[in-house]
Design a protein around this motif. Structure first.
Motif, PDB file in Angstrom:
ATOM      1  N   MET A   1      -9.975 -12.815  12.035  1.00  0.00           N
ATOM      2  CA  MET A   1     -10.459 -12.072  10.872  1.00  0.00           C
ATOM      3  C   MET A   1      -9.472 -10.979  10.481  1.00  0.00           C
ATOM      4  O   MET A   1      -8.761 -10.435  11.329  1.00  0.00           O
ATOM      5  N   VAL A   2      -9.468 -10.659   9.181  1.00  0.00           N
ATOM      6  CA  VAL A   2      -8.635  -9.567   8.724  1.00  0.00           C
ATOM      7  C   VAL A   2      -9.363  -8.248   8.954  1.00  0.00           C
ATOM      8  O   VAL A   2     -10.591  -8.196   9.064  1.00  0.00           O
ATOM      9  N   SER A   3      -8.589  -7.171   9.029  1.00  0.00           N
ATOM     10  CA  SER A   3      -9.180  -5.826   9.099  1.00  0.00           C
ATOM     11  C   SER A   3      -8.665  -5.012   7.919  1.00  0.00           C
ATOM     12  O   SER A   3      -7.571  -5.268   7.401  1.00  0.00           O
ATOM     13  N   ILE A   4      -9.461  -4.056   7.485  1.00  0.00           N
ATOM     14  CA  ILE A   4      -9.118  -3.244   6.324  1.00  0.00           C
ATOM     15  C   ILE A   4      -9.197  -1.777   6.709  1.00  0.00           C
ATOM     16  O   ILE A   4     -10.178  -1.323   7.300  1.00  0.00           O
ATOM     17  N   THR A   5      -8.148  -1.035   6.384  1.00  0.00           N
ATOM     18  CA  THR A   5      -8.150   0.418   6.541  1.00  0.00           C
ATOM     19  C   THR A   5      -7.794   1.027   5.191  1.00  0.00           C
ATOM     20  O   THR A   5      -7.218   0.372   4.321  1.00  0.00           O
ATOM     21  N   HIS A   6      -8.153   2.308   5.031  1.00  0.00           N
ATOM     22  CA  HIS A   6      -7.998   2.958   3.735  1.00  0.00           C
ATOM     23  C   HIS A   6      -7.144   4.214   3.887  1.00  0.00           C
ATOM     24  O   HIS A   6      -7.408   5.060   4.746  1.00  0.00           O
ATOM     25  N   HIS A   7      -6.123   4.330   3.034  1.00  0.00           N
ATOM     26  CA  HIS A   7      -5.233   5.490   3.054  1.00  0.00           C
ATOM     27  C   HIS A   7      -5.404   6.333   1.794  1.00  0.00           C
ATOM     28  O   HIS A   7      -4.492   7.033   1.368  1.00  0.00           O
ATOM     29  N   GLY A   8      -6.578   6.288   1.206  1.00  0.00           N
ATOM     30  CA  GLY A   8      -6.882   7.052   0.003  1.00  0.00           C
ATOM     31  C   GLY A   8      -8.105   6.491  -0.681  1.00  0.00           C
ATOM     32  O   GLY A   8      -8.601   5.413  -0.342  1.00  0.00           O
ATOM     33  N   ALA A   9      -8.627   7.278  -1.651  1.00  0.00           N
ATOM     34  CA  ALA A   9      -9.804   6.884  -2.445  1.00  0.00           C
ATOM     35  C   ALA A   9     -11.049   6.668  -1.599  1.00  0.00           C
ATOM     36  O   ALA A   9     -11.912   5.887  -1.954  1.00  0.00           O
ATOM     37  N   VAL A  10     -11.137   7.350  -0.456  1.00  0.00           N
ATOM     38  CA  VAL A  10     -12.366   7.301   0.334  1.00  0.00           C
ATOM     39  C   VAL A  10     -13.060   8.664   0.390  1.00  0.00           C
ATOM     40  O   VAL A  10     -14.257   8.739   0.642  1.00  0.00           O
ATOM     41  N   GLN A  11     -12.324   9.730   0.115  1.00  0.00           N
ATOM     42  CA  GLN A  11     -12.926  11.064   0.034  1.00  0.00           C
ATOM     43  C   GLN A  11     -13.124  11.494  -1.413  1.00  0.00           C
ATOM     44  O   GLN A  11     -13.537  12.617  -1.673  1.00  0.00           O
TER      45      GLN A  11
END
Length: 464
Positions: A1-11
């Motif tokens: 499975m792929v994994s997703i992380t976020h480096h912006g647009a979450v706060q």
């Protein structure tokens, strides 16, 4: 499975940047946007812009070229990224203009530096047609596809087939029935969706309602012999406004002809419509050149001999000297005019000089047609202007006596109903939906709505 992380647009709503990583470790980025307003605090220095490792990131996929989705690309290149940058053909054409402007405004006006960045960008760009699957270099057995998003010219949501999963990143979705561009059509299936929520807690006015509101606000200003100031992003919002204003002028002329009135008798046919932004003027020309991407209504107008983005009363201001002269002329003369200028959140650009000169004048109307992020002057004017308050512009207190209006329907973003319908109309529903790119209230409201639409899915708000 792929994994997703976020480096912006979450706060908040800016700095969009999402990382999709395969089980083998190879990864790609979807967008690499600039933080704006309160979200930019502490990130002014270049080394703070890219605060995640790049070793495994093989490619960048760009959904569209608004600054909050692409503004960190120069920093990404400076940090050593040298993979392909995939974008739709229209976005690949517009992106260098956006990046050049971003460097000039926020980094440096050094011509040699700008030239080097743009040359490197052009070397890495991979223009891709809509609806065509492409293999992602460096990611084995991974392919992507751009689909029309209807947000701005060239905008797309992107689907990936990776490790047996269909993963969708919405980018920014446009609203149906918006001027100029076709509406987004949901995909047949998706397993994981990362969806924006800018207006996840709001409903826009209908197009007929917002056009009537636009007309009434401008007519009020005509009566007061003042100026309508419209802070607008150079790409997307400016062109949609011109399109709608041309329609209002056309209808006024047709009504006068029907009633056998003198054309000189209509204030709509004599008002100046001013675009005071060299960048917006360049984008408007590209919009005209890319008219094959317009929707059926807009192409029909062209076929009838009308020019929605190039009409008689449209005036473009190029030089800075002409800009300053015009500001003083409007301040002293009170000549009724419509001025569209960047930046859309009043955080810089030529709109600042107009606001300083004309906010204290009760004949002025300020019309917001797009989202104003927390911590921006635009949000302050929007909040305190109707109360007769003030705003600080370049550390100068400016009293607000101008009228302040907001028409959310002219946002290029989908509203809550549009976002919910996008998910609802996916035939094979996702098992996971990540809600990003919105204020807390907007994200929470959209999560609640989506949970009722897709009860079997895990709908949640990531924080990193």
């Amino acid at each position: 499975m792929v994994s997703i992380t976020h480096h912006g647009a979450v706060q908040g709503v800016t700095g969009s940047c999402h990382q999709m990583t395969l089980a083998s470790g190879e990864a790609l980025l979807v967008d690499c946007g600039m933080f704006q307003g309160a979200e930019s605090v502490g990130r002014e220095l270049g080394e703070r812009q890219i605060d995640f490792p790049l070793d495994d990131i093989k490619a960048l996929v760009v959904t569209h070229c608004h600054i909050d989705h692409v503004g960190r690309i120069p920093f990404l290149l400076a940090a050593g990224f040298d993979g392909p940058i995939y974008a739709t053909e229209a976005t690949a054409r517009l992106l260098p203009l956006v990046i050049e402007d971003a460097i000039k405004v926020g980094v440096s006006r050094d011509k040699n530096l700008i030239t080097k960045v743009l040359q490197r960008l052009q070397q890495l760009l991979r223009p891709i047609p809509y609806d065509a699957w492409f293999s992602v270099e460096g990611l084995p057995q991974t392919r992507g596809r751009f689909r029309v998003a209807g947000h701005i010219m060239g905008s797309a949501y992107v689907e990936f087939d990776a490790q047996g999963e269909r993963v969708l990143f919405s980018g920014d979705l446009g609203a149906p029935y918006a001027p100029l561009l076709p509406a987004p059509k949901p995909p047949y299936k998706a397993d994981v969706v990362v969806i924006e929520s800018t207006y996840g807690d709001k409903l826009h006015e209908g197009r007929r309602t917002r056009r009537k509101l636009l007309k009434s606000i401008i007519e009020r200003c005509l009566k007061d012999r003042g100026t309508v100031l419209i802070p607008a992003f150079s790409i997307g919002r400016t062109q949609e406004l011109l399109y709608e204003i041309e329609e209002i002028i056309h209808r006024a002329a047709r009504k006068n002809q029907k009633n056998d009135l003198s054309r000189k008798g209509s204030p709509w046919e004599t008002i100046d419509v001013i675009v005071d932004s060299p960048l917006a003027a360049k984008f408007t020309q590209h919009y005209r050149d890319l008219r094959h991407l317009w929707d059926a209504e807009a192409r029909k107008k062209l076929a009838s001999g009308r020019h929605p983005l190039s009409f008689e009363q449209l005036i473009t201001i190029e030089s800075h000297g002409d800009h300053l002269k015009l500001v003083q002329h409007l301040k002293s003369s009170g000549r009724p005019s419509i001025v569209i200028a960047a930046s859309g959140m009043c955080a810089g650009g030529r709109i600042m000089n107009y606001l300083k000169a004309l906010l204290p004048d009760s004949r002025t109307e300020v019309l917001f047609v797009g989202y104003q992020a927390q911590g921006t002057p635009g949000r302050d004017i929007q909040t305190y202007g109707p109360r007769g308050g003030y705003v600080f512009l370049d550390n100068e207190r400016i009293d607000i006596r101008a009228g302040v209006f907001t028409i959310s329907g002219y946002s290029a973003h989908a509203d809550q109903a549009n976002l919910v319908n996008f998910i609802k109309r996916i035939y094979r529903k996702p098992k996971e939906i990540r809600v990003v790119h919105g204020d807390d209230e907007a994200k929470e409201a959209l999560v609640k709505k989506l949970q009722s639409v897709v009860p079997d899915a895990h709908v949640w708000i990531p924080n990193g």
